[in-house]
Write a protein that holds these residues in place. Sequence first.
Motif, mmCIF file in Angstrom:
data_model
loop_
_atom_site.group_PDB
_atom_site.id
_atom_site.type_symbol
_atom_site.label_atom_id
_atom_site.label_comp_id
_atom_site.label_asym_id
_atom_site.label_seq_id
_atom_site.Cartn_x
_atom_site.Cartn_y
_atom_site.Cartn_z
ATOM 1 N N GLN A 23 -60.492 -29.943 36.888
ATOM 2 C CA GLN A 23 -59.205 -30.391 37.417
ATOM 3 C C GLN A 23 -59.412 -31.604 38.309
ATOM 4 O OE1 GLN A 23 -57.878 -26.547 38.992
ATOM 5 N NE2 GLN A 23 -56.262 -26.568 37.441
ATOM 6 N N LYS A 53 -59.762 -26.171 29.666
ATOM 7 C CA LYS A 53 -60.387 -25.543 30.840
ATOM 8 C C LYS A 53 -61.873 -25.282 30.631
ATOM 9 C CE LYS A 53 -58.664 -21.150 29.145
ATOM 10 N NZ LYS A 53 -57.431 -20.376 29.138
ATOM 11 N N PHE A 54 -62.291 -25.263 29.323
ATOM 12 C CA PHE A 54 -63.702 -24.989 29.042
ATOM 13 C C PHE A 54 -64.572 -26.235 29.192
ATOM 14 C CE2 PHE A 54 -61.680 -21.508 26.630
ATOM 15 C CZ PHE A 54 -62.332 -20.453 27.240
ATOM 16 N N TYR A 55 -63.976 -27.395 29.001
ATOM 17 C CA TYR A 55 -64.819 -28.596 29.026
ATOM 18 C C TYR A 55 -64.408 -29.634 30.076
ATOM 19 C CZ TYR A 55 -61.019 -30.530 26.146
ATOM 20 O OH TYR A 55 -59.797 -30.940 25.697
ATOM 21 N N SER A 56 -63.336 -29.365 30.803
ATOM 22 C CA SER A 56 -62.888 -30.383 31.757
ATOM 23 C C SER A 56 -62.742 -29.778 33.158
ATOM 24 C CB SER A 56 -61.550 -30.956 31.277
ATOM 25 O OG SER A 56 -61.163 -32.021 32.102
ATOM 26 N N PHE A 99 -55.883 -30.923 34.634
ATOM 27 C CA PHE A 99 -57.073 -31.160 33.800
ATOM 28 C C PHE A 99 -57.035 -32.547 33.151
ATOM 29 C CE2 PHE A 99 -57.483 -26.463 33.716
ATOM 30 C CZ PHE A 99 -58.816 -26.383 34.080
ATOM 31 N N TYR A 141 -54.022 -21.511 32.485
ATOM 32 C CA TYR A 141 -54.821 -22.555 33.139
ATOM 33 C C TYR A 141 -55.061 -22.268 34.626
ATOM 34 C CZ TYR A 141 -53.474 -24.844 28.843
ATOM 35 O OH TYR A 141 -53.281 -25.129 27.536
#
Lengths: 417, 369
Positions: B39, B34-37, B25, B62
């Motif tokens: 991988q 994980k909510f805004y980015s 991320f 994640y």
Amino acid sequence: MNLKGTITSVLCAFFILLMLNGAASARVEIFDGDIEEGDGYQINNYVIDITDVFVEANTASYYVYEKNTKIETGLLDVNETAEFDFEGEGKLYLRLKSVHGGILPRATVDITLSNFDKSDVYSNKIVDGGHSKASYGIPDLKITKEIDRNTLNVGESVTVTVKATNVGNDVAKDVIFIDPKQEHFVLEATTYEETSVDEIDKGESFLVYIYELKAMEAGDFRLRPITATYKNSVGQSYESGSNTPAVSVEGAGASKANIETAMNVDSRVLERNEKISTTFILKNTGGTTAQAVRLEVQIPEGLEYVSGDEEFEVVGGKPRVYIETLQPGNDKEFGCTLRAKDMGSYTLTGKLSYEYQNGLDSENIKEYEEISVSGISVEKGKYDHLLELPVYVYVIPLLLLAGIGVHFYRKHREYKF
Amino acid sequence: MLNILVIGNGQCGNRILDSINKHAFGGKGGKLVKFYSKQKFNSNVQTIAINTAVNDLKEMKYTRAKDRIHIPHLHGVGANRTIGKQVFEEKKEMVMREIEGRGNFDIAFVITSASGGTGSSFTPRIIKELKERYDYPVYAVVVLPFREEGTLYLQNAAFSLREIRESGVDGIILSDNQYLKNIGGSIQEAYDGINDMIAERILFLVDALDSEMMMVTDLGDFKTVMKGGAGLATIGFYRAEKDMPVKTAIQNALSPSGLLFSTDIYQEASRAMVIIKGDQKYLSIDDISNEIEKLSGAVGHVFKGIVVRKGEGPQVLAVLTLESARELESLYSIAVQAIQHEKEKKLRVQSGMELDKSFSQIEGLEPEY
């Protein structure tokens, strides 16, 4: 024969001269003295102003006014006399005796009247400042309130006759009579009523009222005076009052319930969506029980009823209180809460109705009263400016938040094991 | 674009895999990343976590839920490789179906601890199945245990490592917890730190294999390097400050502090691949060439690659295959002792059955009061 004729002619001439001399000698002295330049002398409605004094020329000028109307002007030499009409047949004479200098020049004058009864002269005086400062005739209305009897029983009537007579020395104009409501009596019938008249001349009488009052309670009472307002011929205002005849009422009195009301609000200025507490107090100050007491609250459009004491019931959207009976001397208090819906200025009204037995009439007496509190001002609410914003201001952030929420939920589901 | 499969087996493999996903991320990878980015893999990287212990899978933060495969068997296999192997055989098709569902790959990494239950027993078999069913290279990233972790773990490591090597794997990248334990902090911090170190290196490698380079190394080069030596390898890594000369960064990556496994690369390394990444202004070609030449002189062939990344300081990754591994010999010596120790304990327990003879003396008797 010629001698006889001559003697007759001489005698006739002598009598004529004697008569003329008699008329001249009928003059009456009104004033003999000094009048300063700018001042005047008033005889009834006439004012002679000494406008200028010319010492070197031994003259003085004058104006003559009848009330405020100029009727004569002139210039007199010393020892010269001017004459003019006075109140119809009368003659007024003004003789300039001498003039004097100084800081305030003055004229010595002699004022006499002929063909006029001196007793009719009600006003004669020097007027400082001349005619504009003079006061003229004074009307005086003598108002009499007469009753046909002084003693009666409860439930019986007394006839009241009101007359007015102008006993003043001027016409009474624009006359208005005011007769206040009479406690302990009720108006049963009105035979004659003329509460205003354009004018009542000097010495003239005027019938104002003939009515009947029914006695409701026992006791010794005085009828309240009638008052009259009026003006004199030059528009000056006067007021007179009548006598207060005494009436003795005997026997058991008629009973009366009398509910006194009070309505209070805890705030007159509030913001939209705020609440306002309203209190109603009903007190029976009468001598008998009030029945079927109903208080209906008229709520204006911009306010709405929220809640109230248990006595309140809402019928047809209107809150109201109903009490079977309210005993004499008892009081009741009710409260309700209203909410301000819209901005504006409002009047809150309470309509009260009740009945009672007066002990005389077979039917209940019904009373109605209206109370109100005005000037309740609803202003813009704390967050009202938010409502004025365009819709997109809310929709866009909500959509964004919803989108973020959905995204977070999906991500949460994606990673939740 | 390469298609890369990364499998994390067992608790250790799961954690390293989760760390790889976290680092992918970018940034520091906070809990909400994980909510805004998204991988940032260059390649098509598919990650799969496999475990018999559902709690280990739940711990992962994640890794997508669909990428976590639970093999139902109570709450794990309890470090018992025999049970682990049995469970895998029973659930083999389920595991392989999940892998098959992810498509075809160019390379696969299977990350595991050699000492646990599920990872150490599943990994050799998964690799064997992958090699039998597919033709892409499969590399194992094997984490060796702390020597003081216990006899069971040591004997598991010994047998597991042998089975992995015999599974047909294309190479084993070793990482040794014992060697890395000086990372400091609490045990949890040490584990997390080691997991992050391994994850960072694998991510770097995966990123480099699919990047445009000034000097090219690619999957082919990586395969060649991994074929060298005894099939064992380790990774060295160093992330330098911007003002550090690139040659110092290379030296640090090859030094013991940069390696995952204790080895003297100048004695034991067979082939090497050195990848240097960073802003062009920090990458002196002369310095790089000089350092690579020094390494080549000792180990033989060295592949070198340079990845230019604007604004980044010099970072160096070295993949080194080993001809021999003295540290492994040492591990196996300890493991043999551990096996003997376990055997003796078992015998002692069996002799404890003499107690039954003692109990038999009161057979048929009742207490008298």
